[in-house]
Design a protein around this motif. Structure first.
Motif, PDB file in Angstrom:
ATOM      1  N   THR A 179     -29.915  -1.157  89.879  1.00 34.38           N
ATOM      2  CA  THR A 179     -28.821  -0.309  89.156  1.00 34.38           C
ATOM      3  C   THR A 179     -28.635  -0.840  87.082  1.00 34.38           C
ATOM      4  O   THR A 179     -28.963  -1.385  87.114  1.00 34.38           O
ATOM      5  CB  THR A 179     -27.139  -0.464  89.914  1.00 34.38           C
ATOM      6  N   THR A 203     -27.408   0.626  84.184  1.00 30.80           N
ATOM      7  CA  THR A 203     -25.593   1.602  83.871  1.00 30.80           C
ATOM      8  C   THR A 203     -26.123   1.521  81.702  1.00 30.80           C
ATOM      9  O   THR A 203     -25.742   0.067  81.197  1.00 30.80           O
ATOM     10  CB  THR A 203     -23.684   0.353  83.969  1.00 30.80           C
ATOM     11  N   GLN A 241     -25.384   6.501  84.839  1.00 27.51           N
ATOM     12  CA  GLN A 241     -25.295   5.025  85.830  1.00 27.51           C
ATOM     13  C   GLN A 241     -26.815   5.757  86.506  1.00 27.51           C
ATOM     14  O   GLN A 241     -26.779   6.392  86.874  1.00 27.51           O
ATOM     15  CB  GLN A 241     -24.496   4.482  86.828  1.00 27.51           C
ATOM     16  N   ILE A 293     -30.731   4.192  89.568  1.00 26.38           N
ATOM     17  CA  ILE A 293     -30.799   3.384  90.164  1.00 26.38           C
ATOM     18  C   ILE A 293     -32.616   3.178  89.683  1.00 26.38           C
ATOM     19  O   ILE A 293     -33.220   4.441  90.327  1.00 26.38           O
ATOM     20  CB  ILE A 293     -30.485   3.133  91.525  1.00 26.38           C
TER      21      ILE A 293
END
Length: 713
Positions: free
Chosen positions: A609, A611, A622, A624
């Motif tokens: 993840t 950010t 954000q 993934i």
């Protein structure tokens, strides 16, 4: 000709510099100080993820449209399976590490992948069944009843039966071998000659072998009409249409021939050539559930895709631009930072490509036919602008100007100075030329005009790479004996390096010496740095799946350039100074907010993840990382003119969190300006921002590659 590639070519490297419109100018962070340990700065020629194909041998398509490609490195005979989504983007890859040669590939209704492979060095083959994620599920035909010697192709029947062409007369003899869905051998209904490669099975269970059609009992019922030079593949569509692939003879005859379900000739397409839709020695063919035809255009490093009627649609992983390299083998950097890469692509490039100090492609040239240099290999450049190019195929070194003008060649004369298979070349401090020759198993020293001077080595081993330091000491990689040998300027052996940091060297190919005397050795373990007393310093960060490096070079300020074959790129390491980082064509906006949301992207471990936070605003986005490692997120607003601080937090699947930054970004407010190639944008350092080309903002932080750019509406 068949599917085993006959040419020894050094394949690897496809160059791609990120190039996007931007309206930001990085400031120099106060914390961007130099460090004694080289850090990964940037890649030139690829993204380090091995997404580009080298020599696709076979192709299969599942019912959802995912494309599975068996890809071979012609240089070291390593193999992998690469999977692409229906839109052509790479999904995942897995390597075949058992030393076998891949000859064919098929996929069943459950997306299991079947790979026909054999040892190459002897009689011994098998079919391995993998899950779509690369997990080995089953081995078929490795021993016992139905043992395979040289399987050349594989197909899956509607009931899950596995059909394999056995291409060798040893063991049970050549023919079509059939196995149940559980891998149990059920028989050999068809006997064949040894040079047969293509097989397909239709919904009725009819078997197609090149241009012959057999019923379920193995009786031939038809022969497809037409003239073929080297049929290497056949596939059958769901409507019964038949497509036969002809690899030609390397000059002509390349084509796809389509037949109707009644075996009548319909059309042919995919004529020989190098343009979009043309083929050059293709080896594999498949048809998808949507009727599209996929052809493994082996010698052009791509898969061409056609509609059911033969109309060219697109391609996967071909040469998108002149700047793309497929097989860069050698690399050299002149005093101005220009980079010269020898690029060997079968029948296509075979050239020297030139890139500026900013990594931007400038031009390329081939060495004239009169020089007889078919495949340029190791390369070096002198202070007066001459390139020395090793040509192992012709046993010589060619001298050309940096614009490609041929000057002369040397090494072919009998006696002292005769070269057999020169692989690498470098320039000594006095301008002499040193050539590593794997054929003679020696290093030979010449004056710049090709006059013989001396020979280093005993004539044993596999001497591959060569470097010379400022004192005239010569460093030679001996791949066969897993060592690096140092000779002094008189030719006397001075040192032998067999281990680095307590680990034995494993096939050391590349060697380089920077201006400060640091020695770099590349082997299967990575790139190790030694100081000028040969003491271990560090191991450089390497992009995933990119070891080993073949050749390396250094520039005048000590940066190291490493050619990563499997990563399709040249990686740059070092502490860049202000003179290293420039760009062309970047427009700075005059006194206005950037009316666009910034897009950040980069690479991280699959499932991480990421950010991104701009603290000065503040605003966050954000993302993934997908199964290729790629991530991208867009801020929900634009950034006003002024200074901004950016932090990037990466949380790995195991919970480990890494924070990159802070990065100081300044959105300019002032007169509209165009940045030229002479303007300095920023230094790099360990965690710094550089503007590489055409406005792309690239961050190198502890070996992680991170890019961000602003798009304006």
């Amino acid at each position: 000709m068949g599917k085993t590639l006959k040419h020894t070519k050094l394949l690897y490297l496809v160059m791609a510099i990120v190039s996007v419109a931007a309206n930001v100018l990085p400031t120099i962070p106060a914390w961007a100080e130099s460090t004694p340990v080289p850090s990964y700065i940037r890649s030139i020629g690829g993204d380090g993820t091995s997404k580009n194909l080298v020599s696709p041998l076979a192709v299969a398509v599942d019912t959802s449209g995912i494309v599975y490609i068996a890809d071979q490195s012609i240089y070291d005979n390593s193999y992998r399976i690469v999977e692409y989504a229906t839109n052509g983007s790479p999904l995942r890859q897995f390597g075949i590490t058992n030393g076998y040669k891949i000859e064919g590939i098929a996929v069943d209704a459950d997306q299991n992948v079947y790979v026909a492979e054999w040892t190459g060095g002897g009689v011994g083959g098998q079919v391995e069944k993998y899950s779509a994620q690369g997990t080995l599920l089953q081995t078929i035909g490795a021993s016992g009843a139905g043992q395979l010697a040289k399987p050349t192709s594989v197909a899956i029947g509607a009931d899950g039966s596995v059909y394999v062409i056995e291409g060798h007369n040893d063991l049970g003899g050549a023919g079509v071998m059939v196995y149940g869905s559980d891998g149990t051998y059920t028989g050999k209904p068809i006997g064949l000659g040894t040079n047969t490669f293509g097989i397909a099975v239709d919904s009725r269970g009819y078997i197609y072998v090149d241009t012959a059609v057999y019923d379920t009992t193995g009786q031939q019922v038809a022969s497809l009409s037409g003239s073929y030079t080297d049929p290497t593949g056949v596939t059958v569509a769901s409507d019964g249409s038949i497509y036969v692939l002809d690899a030609g003879d390397g000059t002509s005859g390349m084509k796809v021939v389509q037949y109707g379900s009644d075996y009548s000739l319909v059309r042919q397409f995919g004529q020989g050539g190098h343009d979009d839709g043309s083929l050059y020695v293709p080896y594999g063919i498949a048809v998808g559930a949507n009727g599209k035809v996929y052809v493994a255009d082996t010698y052009q490093g791509r898969v061409a895709i056609y509609s059911a009627d033969g109309t060219y649609l697109t391609q996967v992983d071909g040469f998108a631009a002149a700047s793309d390299l497929q097989s860069p083998v050698g690399v050299a950097v002149d005093n101005n930072g220009n980079m010269y890469v020898s690029d060997n692509t079968a029948g296509v490039h075979n050239r020297v490509a030139v890139f500026g100090s900013d990594g931007v492609y400038k031009r390329s040239f081939t060495i004239p036919d009169g020089a007889n240099a078919a495949y340029p290999y190791g390369i070096a450049v002198t202070a007066d602008g001459l390139l020395y190019v090793a040509d192992p195929n012709n046993g010589q070194v060619d001298i050309v100007k940096t614009d490609g003008t041929f000057v002369s060649s040397f090494g072919t004369a009998a006696g002292d100075g005769h070269l057999s298979s020169p692989t690498d070349v470098t320039v000594g401090p006095n301008g002499d030329i040193y050539v590593a020759d794997v054929g003679n198993e020696k290093v030979t020293q010449f004056h710049s005009d090709g006059t013989y001077v001396a020979t280093y080595g005993t004539g044993s081993g596999y001497l591959y790479g060569v470097a010379v330091d400022q004192s005239g000491d010569v460093y030679v990689t001996d791949v066969g004996n897993n060592q690096v040998i140092e000779y002094d300027a008189s030719g006397a052996q001075k040192a032998v390096i067999t281990t680095v940091n307590g680990v034995a060297l494993s096939q050391p190919f590349g060697v380089a010496v920077t201006a400060d005397g640091s020695l770099y050795i590349s082997d299967n373990n990575g790139i190790a740095e030694l100081d000028n007393s040969l003491q271990y310093v560090t191991t450089l960060a390497t992009p995933q799946n990119t070891v080993p490096v073949r050749f390396m070079a250094s520039d005048s300020v000590g940066n190291l350039y490493a050619a990563y074959p499997t990563g399709s790129m040249v990686a740059v390491y070092g502490q860049a100074t202000q003179s290293d980082v420039t760009a062309d064509g970047v427009v700075i906006v005059n006194n206005q907010e950037i009316n666009s949301a910034p897009v950040f992207s980069g690479t991280a471990t699959f499932g991480s993840t990421v950010t991104v936070t701009v603290h000065s605003t503040p605003v966050t986005c954000q993302a993934i990382a997908d199964n290729t490692g790629y991530w991208s997120c867009t801020l929900p607003m634009g950034l006003p003119a002024g200074n901004h601080t950016v932090l990037v937090e990466v949380k790995a699947p195991d919970g480990t969190t890494t924070t990159l930054g802070p990065y100081d970004v300044s959105v300019a407010a002032g007169a509209e300006t165009t940045v030229t190639s002479d303007d300095v944008l920023a230094p790099t350092g360990e965690n710094a921002i550089v503007l590489l080309s055409a406005g792309s903002l690239l961050v190198a932080a502890s070996g992680a590659l991170f890019t961000a750019w602003l798009r304006r509406r």
